[in-house]
Design an enzyme around this catalytic site. Sequence first.
Site, mmCIF file in Angstrom:
data_model
loop_
_atom_site.group_PDB
_atom_site.id
_atom_site.type_symbol
_atom_site.label_atom_id
_atom_site.label_comp_id
_atom_site.label_asym_id
_atom_site.label_seq_id
_atom_site.Cartn_x
_atom_site.Cartn_y
_atom_site.Cartn_z
ATOM 1 N N ARG A 44 18.230 97.410 -11.878
ATOM 2 C CA ARG A 44 17.772 96.011 -11.851
ATOM 3 C C ARG A 44 16.392 95.838 -12.482
ATOM 4 O O ARG A 44 16.150 94.849 -13.175
ATOM 5 C CB ARG A 44 17.784 95.496 -10.416
ATOM 6 N N ASP A 145 15.771 79.882 0.196
ATOM 7 C CA ASP A 145 16.000 81.261 -0.224
ATOM 8 C C ASP A 145 14.729 81.742 -0.919
ATOM 9 O O ASP A 145 13.964 80.926 -1.460
ATOM 10 C CB ASP A 145 17.193 81.359 -1.178
#
Length: 287
Positions: A44, A145
Amino acid sequence: MPQSKDTVKEFDFNARDFERVRGLIYKRAGISLADSKQEMVYSRLARRLRATGIDSFAKYLDDLEAGRLGEEWESFTNALTTNLTSFFREAHHFPLLADHVKGKREPLTIWCSASSTGEEPYSIAMTVCEAFNTLTPNVQIVATDIDTNVLATAANGVYGMDRLDKMSPERQRRFFLKGKGDREGMARVRPELRNMITFKQLNLLADSWPISGQFDAIFCRNVMIYFDKATQRKILSRFVPLMKPDALLFAGHSENFLYVSESLKLRGKTVYELDDTAAARKAPQRT
């Protein structure tokens, strides 16, 4: 024995780099990365090295900590945040929510504290619409979030039809508008559902949260598994003041809050409510 070309990594990534990443994401977002996540971290963050034009993890992390990468902290955090979700995931929670709201006076407020790409808050919205048999119930949902990328997807409210496969045809017709032409195969949530929800960026580890008031229900599902016990306890202690006396707190299937909070008791399968003492402190006093 020399490595084959297939196993040579584009960037050097050693144990020290991994430990630095673990420390930074824990401090930034409270996420505890297991030893087994080293390959995931490399995969990632390698994308972030390519995007920033940096040729080593050590320099990337040095520049990140020194503040030389502008808004890269946000991209770093987004890259390491896992977002697995679906409509009506852990379906046993939604009939409980429907029964809960039907017994309460409007207006109602609900907080979805890990909205990801939006399937969870929209599932909550559909549930309360069905409970009150209207597309415009007097209910406000706050959906938050830490990941700004998934929040943008959630706010857009457009999904591939395959994401709706497990939903009944009746729900699909009532709550979604199917795309035509170049939008065929896509569906957008109806504007009435979108208008019920306020999307906000929120880090559960931040010193202050951009929300206020008390909620009739809080969803915090499949989030605590990424935190250690001390962080879980801290977050739950901040939830309690935001819960009305009879509010419900929904957890994920593998989460147990009883070990980290003395103010909660189990109401049903991974559903909690304030214990009698905590609820009594919040109840209005009769005169």
